[in-house]
Write a protein that holds these residues in place. Structure first.
Motif, PDB file in Angstrom:
ATOM      1  N   GLU A   1       0.843  -1.204   0.000  1.00 46.65           N
ATOM      2  CA  GLU A   1       0.000   0.000   0.000  1.00 46.65           C
ATOM      3  C   GLU A   1       0.875   1.250   0.000  1.00 46.65           C
ATOM      4  O   GLU A   1       0.624   2.197  -0.750  1.00 46.65           O
ATOM      5  N   GLU A   2       1.901   1.254   0.839  1.00 43.79           N
ATOM      6  CA  GLU A   2       2.801   2.406   0.898  1.00 43.79           C
ATOM      7  C   GLU A   2       3.512   2.620  -0.434  1.00 43.79           C
ATOM      8  O   GLU A   2       3.811   3.755  -0.818  1.00 43.79           O
ATOM      9  N   GLY A   3       3.762   1.525  -1.143  1.00 40.15           N
ATOM     10  CA  GLY A   3       4.449   1.619  -2.429  1.00 40.15           C
ATOM     11  C   GLY A   3       3.557   2.020  -3.589  1.00 40.15           C
ATOM     12  O   GLY A   3       4.046   2.235  -4.697  1.00 40.15           O
ATOM     13  N   GLY A   4       2.243   2.076  -3.366  1.00 39.48           N
ATOM     14  CA  GLY A   4       1.348   2.540  -4.428  1.00 39.48           C
ATOM     15  C   GLY A   4       0.453   1.482  -5.037  1.00 39.48           C
ATOM     16  O   GLY A   4      -0.207   1.749  -6.056  1.00 39.48           O
ATOM     17  N   ALA A   5       0.388   0.296  -4.478  1.00 44.29           N
ATOM     18  CA  ALA A   5      -0.515  -0.739  -4.991  1.00 44.29           C
ATOM     19  C   ALA A   5      -1.963  -0.280  -4.881  1.00 44.29           C
ATOM     20  O   ALA A   5      -2.307   0.517  -4.007  1.00 44.29           O
ATOM     21  N   VAL A   6      -2.818  -0.799  -5.768  1.00 46.64           N
ATOM     22  CA  VAL A   6      -4.236  -0.421  -5.746  1.00 46.64           C
ATOM     23  C   VAL A   6      -5.099  -1.476  -5.075  1.00 46.64           C
ATOM     24  O   VAL A   6      -6.268  -1.224  -4.753  1.00 46.64           O
ATOM     25  N   ALA A   7      -4.545  -2.674  -4.858  1.00 44.49           N
ATOM     26  CA  ALA A   7      -5.294  -3.751  -4.208  1.00 44.49           C
ATOM     27  C   ALA A   7      -4.320  -4.837  -3.775  1.00 44.49           C
ATOM     28  O   ALA A   7      -3.160  -4.870  -4.201  1.00 44.49           O
ATOM     29  N   ILE A   8      -4.824  -5.728  -2.925  1.00 50.24           N
ATOM     30  CA  ILE A   8      -4.059  -6.862  -2.426  1.00 50.24           C
ATOM     31  C   ILE A   8      -4.799  -8.143  -2.792  1.00 50.24           C
ATOM     32  O   ILE A   8      -6.029  -8.194  -2.724  1.00 50.24           O
ATOM     33  N   ARG A   9      -4.052  -9.161  -3.161  1.00 49.81           N
ATOM     34  CA  ARG A   9      -4.619 -10.499  -3.348  1.00 49.81           C
ATOM     35  C   ARG A   9      -4.100 -11.355  -2.197  1.00 49.81           C
ATOM     36  O   ARG A   9      -2.889 -11.394  -1.955  1.00 49.81           O
ATOM     37  N   ALA A  10      -5.022 -12.009  -1.461  1.00 50.01           N
ATOM     38  CA  ALA A  10      -4.610 -12.719  -0.256  1.00 50.01           C
ATOM     39  C   ALA A  10      -5.331 -14.047  -0.116  1.00 50.01           C
ATOM     40  O   ALA A  10      -6.484 -14.194  -0.535  1.00 50.01           O
ATOM     41  N   ASN A  11      -4.651 -15.003   0.497  1.00 50.84           N
ATOM     42  CA  ASN A  11      -5.160 -16.357   0.686  1.00 50.84           C
ATOM     43  C   ASN A  11      -5.482 -16.619   2.161  1.00 50.84           C
ATOM     44  O   ASN A  11      -4.727 -16.193   3.038  1.00 50.84           O
ATOM     45  N   THR A  12      -6.568 -17.309   2.405  1.00 55.03           N
ATOM     46  CA  THR A  12      -7.116 -17.747   3.700  1.00 55.03           C
ATOM     47  C   THR A  12      -7.932 -16.639   4.377  1.00 55.03           C
ATOM     48  O   THR A  12      -7.572 -15.458   4.316  1.00 55.03           O
ATOM     49  N   PRO A  13      -9.021 -17.018   5.008  1.00 53.89           N
ATOM     50  CA  PRO A  13      -9.831 -16.037   5.739  1.00 53.89           C
ATOM     51  C   PRO A  13      -9.032 -15.319   6.816  1.00 53.89           C
ATOM     52  O   PRO A  13      -9.261 -14.132   7.076  1.00 53.89           O
ATOM     53  N   GLN A  14      -8.098 -16.012   7.454  1.00 56.14           N
ATOM     54  CA  GLN A  14      -7.303 -15.405   8.515  1.00 56.14           C
ATOM     55  C   GLN A  14      -6.463 -14.240   7.985  1.00 56.14           C
ATOM     56  O   GLN A  14      -6.441 -13.149   8.568  1.00 56.14           O
ATOM     57  N   ASP A  15      -5.769 -14.488   6.874  1.00 55.45           N
ATOM     58  CA  ASP A  15      -4.940 -13.426   6.289  1.00 55.45           C
ATOM     59  C   ASP A  15      -5.803 -12.280   5.779  1.00 55.45           C
ATOM     60  O   ASP A  15      -5.468 -11.099   5.962  1.00 55.45           O
ATOM     61  N   ILE A  16      -6.910 -12.619   5.130  1.00 52.19           N
ATOM     62  CA  ILE A  16      -7.800 -11.590   4.581  1.00 52.19           C
ATOM     63  C   ILE A  16      -8.317 -10.682   5.691  1.00 52.19           C
ATOM     64  O   ILE A  16      -8.262  -9.452   5.583  1.00 52.19           O
ATOM     65  N   SER A  17      -8.812 -11.284   6.758  1.00 53.18           N
ATOM     66  CA  SER A  17      -9.360 -10.509   7.873  1.00 53.18           C
ATOM     67  C   SER A  17      -8.303  -9.614   8.501  1.00 53.18           C
ATOM     68  O   SER A  17      -8.553  -8.429   8.778  1.00 53.18           O
ATOM     69  N   ALA A  18      -7.100 -10.161   8.703  1.00 51.16           N
ATOM     70  CA  ALA A  18      -6.020  -9.387   9.321  1.00 51.16           C
ATOM     71  C   ALA A  18      -5.600  -8.221   8.434  1.00 51.16           C
ATOM     72  O   ALA A  18      -5.356  -7.102   8.915  1.00 51.16           O
ATOM     73  N   ILE A  19      -5.533  -8.458   7.136  1.00 57.54           N
ATOM     74  CA  ILE A  19      -5.127  -7.401   6.202  1.00 57.54           C
ATOM     75  C   ILE A  19      -6.184  -6.301   6.148  1.00 57.54           C
ATOM     76  O   ILE A  19      -5.860  -5.103   6.131  1.00 57.54           O
ATOM     77  N   LYS A  20      -7.448  -6.665   6.124  1.00 55.85           N
ATOM     78  CA  LYS A  20      -8.519  -5.671   6.061  1.00 55.85           C
ATOM     79  C   LYS A  20      -8.516  -4.755   7.282  1.00 55.85           C
ATOM     80  O   LYS A  20      -8.919  -3.593   7.196  1.00 55.85           O
ATOM     81  N   LYS A  21      -8.056  -5.260   8.407  1.00 60.23           N
ATOM     82  CA  LYS A  21      -8.027  -4.454   9.631  1.00 60.23           C
ATOM     83  C   LYS A  21      -6.907  -3.419   9.622  1.00 60.23           C
ATOM     84  O   LYS A  21      -6.993  -2.400  10.319  1.00 60.23           O
ATOM     85  N   ARG A  22      -5.848  -3.666   8.849  1.00 55.89           N
ATOM     86  CA  ARG A  22      -4.676  -2.788   8.896  1.00 55.89           C
ATOM     87  C   ARG A  22      -4.402  -2.067   7.581  1.00 55.89           C
ATOM     88  O   ARG A  22      -3.577  -1.152   7.552  1.00 55.89           O
TER      89      ARG A  22
END
Length: 232
Positions: free
Chosen positions: A39-60
């Motif tokens: 995100e800091e580098g300028g990405a427009v979205a993240i692709r992530a695997n597993t509900p655990q990783d997705i939930s953690a990423i959405k929070k931060r």
């Protein structure tokens, strides 16, 4: 709603933050750090695997997430969000898009893609589908089934698709030329120049994973190059 979400990805870089269980970077805490750095580098979205990783990423992280859940079933080679159960878990974890294997391979329990998409539309009307495909024909079929976006993720990863070291730019070009559904270029994109070629071929956005978020693979490429120089 879904179209507005996809518009935000236009001409941008999506960073895939994933690690296998046996890899040093496995775990939500590492993937969150990767996503925040992207995100800091300028990405427009993240692709992530597993509900655990997705939930953690959405929070931060403030970026939209293309979520998936890799699961293996004994009766199928399909493993990217293979059943409605995984789709629900990804969606409930907060994913903005759900990536699903849209190849012609046999699905768990013999379910068809038509059946699966029907269940998703009925039970999860807010879910935006990213269809992971490996061939042109699969891409067209995904468009016919109403996927919100098509990703070339699996080109080279099915036995019948084109096997090559470089990105399948031809596939990106052929699908983009139809002007029907946004095409995400993904798979074996190692350099910014290769990403630029994907955009020139008509890609809506470019997805890069290993070249950014898997340090061990990046290191191996340097080591191989150095060893080749020594042997020259």
């Amino acid at each position: 709603m879904n179209n507005k979400r996809i518009t935000t990805l236009a001409r941008g870089l999506i960073v895939s933050c994933q690690a296998l269980r046996e890899e040093p970077m496995f775990g939500p805490e590492h993937m969150v750090s990767m996503a925040m750095a992207a995100e800091e580098g300028g990405a427009v979205a993240i692709r992530a695997n597993t509900p655990q990783d997705i939930s953690a990423i959405k929070k931060r992280c403030n970026l939209p997430v293309i979520g998936l859940y890799k699961k293996h079933y004994s009766d199928s080679d399909v493993y990217i969000t293979p059943t409605l159960r995984e789709v629900k878990e990804v969606f409930e974890a907060g994913a903005d898009f759900v990536a699903i294997d849209f190849t012609r391979q046999r699905r768990p329990n013999g379910q068809t893609l038509q059946e699966m998409v029907g269940h998703i539309r009925e039970q999860l009307p807010g879910a935006a589908i990213v269809a992971d495909i490996s061939t042109y024909e699969e891409g067209v079929a995904a468009m016919d089934l109403g996927a919100e976006a098509i990703s070339t993720t699996l080109s080279g990863y099915t036995s019948y698709s084109k096997q090559q070291e470089h990105p399948d730019i031809e596939l990106v070009s052929r699908l983009s030329a139809l002007h029907r559904t946004p095409i995400l270029a993904e798979g074996r994109i190692w350099t910014p120049d290769q990403g630029a070629l994907c955009f020139q071929a008509g890609a809506h956005a470019v997805v890069v994973g290993t070249a950014i978020t898997r340090p061990q693979e990046i290191t191996r490429r340097f080591v191989y190059a150095i060893q080749a120089c020594k042997q020259a």
